[in-house]
Design a protein around this motif. Sequence first.
Motif, mmCIF file in Angstrom:
data_model
loop_
_atom_site.group_PDB
_atom_site.id
_atom_site.type_symbol
_atom_site.label_atom_id
_atom_site.label_comp_id
_atom_site.label_asym_id
_atom_site.label_seq_id
_atom_site.Cartn_x
_atom_site.Cartn_y
_atom_site.Cartn_z
ATOM 1 N N PHE A 6 0.818 -1.209 0.000
ATOM 2 C CA PHE A 6 0.000 0.000 0.000
ATOM 3 C C PHE A 6 0.856 1.266 0.000
ATOM 4 C CE2 PHE A 6 -4.234 -1.986 1.681
ATOM 5 C CZ PHE A 6 -4.350 -2.687 0.491
ATOM 6 N N LEU A 25 -4.094 11.214 2.284
ATOM 7 C CA LEU A 25 -4.684 9.888 2.104
ATOM 8 C C LEU A 25 -5.058 9.598 0.658
ATOM 9 C CD1 LEU A 25 -7.950 10.399 1.808
ATOM 10 C CD2 LEU A 25 -7.801 10.616 4.277
ATOM 11 N N ASP A 30 -11.125 -1.678 -4.096
ATOM 12 C CA ASP A 30 -10.519 -2.967 -3.747
ATOM 13 C C ASP A 30 -10.459 -3.855 -4.992
ATOM 14 O OD1 ASP A 30 -10.232 -4.581 -0.766
ATOM 15 O OD2 ASP A 30 -10.309 -5.800 -2.592
ATOM 16 N N LEU A 40 -11.052 1.168 -0.494
ATOM 17 C CA LEU A 40 -10.143 1.227 0.655
ATOM 18 C C LEU A 40 -9.656 2.660 0.825
ATOM 19 C CD1 LEU A 40 -7.895 -1.870 -0.256
ATOM 20 C CD2 LEU A 40 -9.856 -1.841 1.307
ATOM 21 N N ILE A 42 -6.540 4.665 2.669
ATOM 22 C CA ILE A 42 -5.255 4.464 3.360
ATOM 23 C C ILE A 42 -4.593 5.805 3.639
ATOM 24 C CG2 ILE A 42 -4.877 2.201 2.305
ATOM 25 C CD1 ILE A 42 -2.738 3.510 0.484
ATOM 26 N N SER A 49 -1.117 -0.745 11.379
ATOM 27 C CA SER A 49 -2.521 -1.131 11.580
ATOM 28 C C SER A 49 -3.123 -0.177 12.593
ATOM 29 C CB SER A 49 -2.638 -2.570 12.110
ATOM 30 O OG SER A 49 -2.347 -2.609 13.495
ATOM 31 N N THR A 85 -11.846 -1.939 9.702
ATOM 32 C CA THR A 85 -10.388 -2.056 9.622
ATOM 33 C C THR A 85 -9.978 -3.322 10.364
ATOM 34 O OG1 THR A 85 -8.273 -0.905 9.870
ATOM 35 C CG2 THR A 85 -9.876 -0.535 11.632
ATOM 36 N N GLN A 93 -6.320 -9.327 8.879
ATOM 37 C CA GLN A 93 -5.533 -8.332 8.120
ATOM 38 C C GLN A 93 -4.506 -9.045 7.247
ATOM 39 O OE1 GLN A 93 -3.244 -5.587 10.548
ATOM 40 N NE2 GLN A 93 -2.859 -4.210 8.832
ATOM 41 N N HIS A 97 -0.560 -2.427 6.291
ATOM 42 C CA HIS A 97 -0.549 -0.956 6.185
ATOM 43 C C HIS A 97 -2.000 -0.556 6.481
ATOM 44 C CE1 HIS A 97 0.709 2.897 3.832
ATOM 45 N NE2 HIS A 97 -0.557 3.082 4.219
ATOM 46 N N HIS A 99 -5.624 0.356 6.694
ATOM 47 C CA HIS A 99 -6.600 0.648 5.645
ATOM 48 C C HIS A 99 -8.001 0.440 6.187
ATOM 49 C CE1 HIS A 99 -5.300 -3.561 5.267
ATOM 50 N NE2 HIS A 99 -6.542 -3.855 4.895
ATOM 51 N N HIS A 101 -11.743 -0.462 5.004
ATOM 52 C CA HIS A 101 -12.638 -0.955 3.957
ATOM 53 C C HIS A 101 -13.941 -0.171 4.066
ATOM 54 C CE1 HIS A 101 -10.590 -4.936 3.154
ATOM 55 N NE2 HIS A 101 -10.122 -4.718 4.382
#
Length: 113
Positions: A6, A25, A30, A40, A42, A49, A85, A93, A97, A99, A101
């Motif tokens: 990511f 960001l 996905d 997603l 990020i 995480s 997440t 996971q 990194h 993320h 959803h």
Amino acid sequence: MEDCLFCKIAAGQIPSNKLYEDDRLLAFYDIDPQAPVHFLVIPKQHIASAAALTEADADLLGHVFATIASLCAKLGCDGGYRVVTNVGEDGGQSVPHLHFHVLAKRSLAWPPG
Ligand code: 5GP
Ligand code: ZN
């Protein structure tokens, strides 16, 4: 961070189907969607995480959720949506990194499996 999928997507080194981007960001669809809308969000900075978040990330998290609300409104997710997440192995996971959803446009079951 080197060898982080990511981070590479955030840096544009690996292509993605981008929905939104700013200095902090990136939102992208996905690759294996689990709902008619599945994207997603990020942070561009590497955070492993949600378990690595601190009080210092409060502004970033506010920005993440405000961006999700804005994108879902734009996409017409009027029936609602889910933000998830996953953290660590038991949390499911697979990419280390942080993320979020965002899933929408179908009725989602609860509890998750
Ligand atoms: P996790 O399992 O860590 O909660 O979620 C990782 C997500 O990243 C999965 O839903 C997976 O489909 C998605 N994903 C993995 N590799 C790629 C990729 O190269 N591009 C995109 N757009 N999504 C990816
Ligand atoms: Zn990373």
